[in-house]
Design an enzyme around this catalytic site. Structure first.
Site, mmCIF file in Angstrom:
data_model
loop_
_atom_site.group_PDB
_atom_site.id
_atom_site.type_symbol
_atom_site.label_atom_id
_atom_site.label_comp_id
_atom_site.label_asym_id
_atom_site.label_seq_id
_atom_site.Cartn_x
_atom_site.Cartn_y
_atom_site.Cartn_z
ATOM 1 C CB THR A 265 -0.993 -0.006 1.344
ATOM 2 O OG1 THR A 265 -1.739 -0.908 1.434
ATOM 3 C CG2 THR A 265 -1.672 1.229 1.466
ATOM 4 C CB VAL B 115 -12.881 -3.311 1.797
ATOM 5 C CG1 VAL B 115 -12.270 -1.794 2.006
ATOM 6 C CG2 VAL B 115 -13.620 -3.264 0.545
ATOM 7 N N GLY C 173 0.051 -2.847 5.690
ATOM 8 C CA GLY C 173 0.208 -4.112 6.229
ATOM 9 C C GLY C 173 -1.283 -4.792 6.336
HETATM 10 N N1 ASP Z 1 -3.360 -2.714 4.073
HETATM 11 C C1 ASP Z 1 -3.629 -2.961 2.711
HETATM 12 C C2 ASP Z 1 -4.971 -3.914 3.028
HETATM 13 O O1 ASP Z 1 -5.244 -4.630 4.061
HETATM 14 C C3 ASP Z 1 -2.378 -3.961 2.288
HETATM 15 C C4 ASP Z 1 -1.204 -3.493 2.279
HETATM 16 O O2 ASP Z 1 -0.649 -2.579 3.215
HETATM 17 O O3 ASP Z 1 -0.509 -3.863 1.548
HETATM 18 O O4 ASP Z 1 -5.692 -4.032 2.132
#
Ligand code: ASP
Length: 343
Positions: free
Chosen positions: A202, A231, A254
């Site tokens: 992200t 989501v 994360g």
């Molecule tokens: N936080 C994002 C999610 O849970 C994924 C990520 O940070 O890579 O969709």
């Protein structure tokens, strides 16, 4: 705690890992403009945003530019180049928030290249803050956004085919930072491996502009091979992003489910409001995530970054391997490794 001890602790926590604000004749000089993004791929995001801040532009415009740059990068697991859900569709989540608590968010959005700009449009032209799925896509199309191809990027297609062999849902912590991975992370490699294993990824960006105003954004394709319709935290105001112009801003990356459980970034900002530095606030919020189930916490990664009104920055993560990019005077992004709960 005596106030001397409190200020000593504040100072030492600021010194690590990042302490830009300096004291001048009893007044704290505000370190601005400054922009901070998750991961070393933040160099791309900050690089696109910095010209806006350098010219005295608004933090809101800067963070939107940061998102656009990373959503454009087909090698990054953030925009349409990201990993699909387990049915083979890329679904995007994003949110944006400004200094007046205006905010906009979209989730489960398909075939639109810049979810961040759809979120901003929603924020600026409607009374709503959150649209999902078909409704979000309809709103985007009605506002001139183009419907893109549903085809996966070559890298995503390759790793989806690999993943289908076992079709196991099992994120691997910080795979992109393993030394054995020849390509590294982010702009320098997608966070997926040729064997189909994958990670979540992200881009979260928070900025303080020359006028002293804060804004932030968070954009993602979510966790690779997630259930259809899942989501995470990224588009949720108070989970993946929170901005309070009196106090500070925070964003996360994360495993989103863990961030949602504690309203992660809202918690970080509230901890700063109660007097903690950004570094202390991120650490406390991570401890809050770990505490109810330390065994479970060994299996996932969450990282927070935060900035306060003085332009002080902090970060902390559950596992080692989380890093973030800071750009300030001079405009060159510097990557820092966050301290972590587990070493
Ligand atoms: N936080 C994002 C999610 O849970 C994924 C990520 O940070 O890579 O969709």
């Amino acid at each position: 705690m005596t106030s001397n001890r409190r200020s000593f602790l504040r100072f030492s926590a600021l010194a690590l890992p990042f302490a830009p604000a300096t004291k001048l004749f009893g007044k704290t000089a505000v370190n601005k403009p400054i922009i901070v993004s998750t991961w070393d791929s933040g160099q791309i995001a900050n690089g696109a945003a910095w010209p806006v801040l350098e010219k005295g532009g608004k933090a809101l415009d800067a963070v939107e530019q940061a998102a656009i740059a990373i959503e454009n990068d087909i090698n990054c697991c953030v925009g349409l180049g990201g990993n699909p859900d387990r049915d083979g569709h890329v679904t995007l989540d994003a949110c944006i928030m400004d200094e007046k608590a205006n905010c906009g968010a979209v989730a489960f959005l398909e075939r639109i290249k810049h979810p961040i700009s759809v979120a901003r449009k929603l924020m600026e032209t409607t009374p709503h803050v959150f649209l999902v799925g078909e409704g979000a896509q309809q709103f985007a199309l009605a506002n001139g956004f183009k419907l893109e191809s549903a085809k996966l990027s070559p890298d995503a297609e390759k790793s989806y085919k690999q993943w289908l062999k076992k079709a196991e849902y099992k994120p691997v912590i910080n795979i992109e930072h393993q030394q054995s991975h020849p390509k590294g992370h982010g702009p320098f490699a997608p966070s997926r491996l040729e064997d189909g294993s994958f990670n979540h990824d992200t881009m979260g960006t928070i900025a303080l502009d020359a006028s002293g105003d804060l804004s932030g954004m968070c954009t993602t394709s979510g966790m690779g091979f997630k259930m259809r319709g899942r989501v995470g935290d990224s588009p949720i105001i108070g989970a993946g992003l929170f901005v309070d112009n009196e106090v500070g801003a925070a964003t996360s990356s994360g495993q989103g489910e863990e961030v949602i459980r504690v309203c992660g970034t809202h918690l970080v900002v509230e901890l700063m409001r109660s007097g903690l530095t950004p570094a202390e606030a991120c650490k406390k919020a991570i401890e809050r995530i770990v505490k109810p189930n330390p065994e479970r916490a060994k299996t996932f990664q969450v990282g927070f970054i935060a900035i306060n009104k003085q332009g002080e920055v902090g970060a902390y993560s559950v596992q080692k391997g989380f890093n973030y990019t800071v750009t300030e005077k001079g405009g060159k992004g510097k990557v820092f490794n966050a301290e972590s709960y587990f070493s």
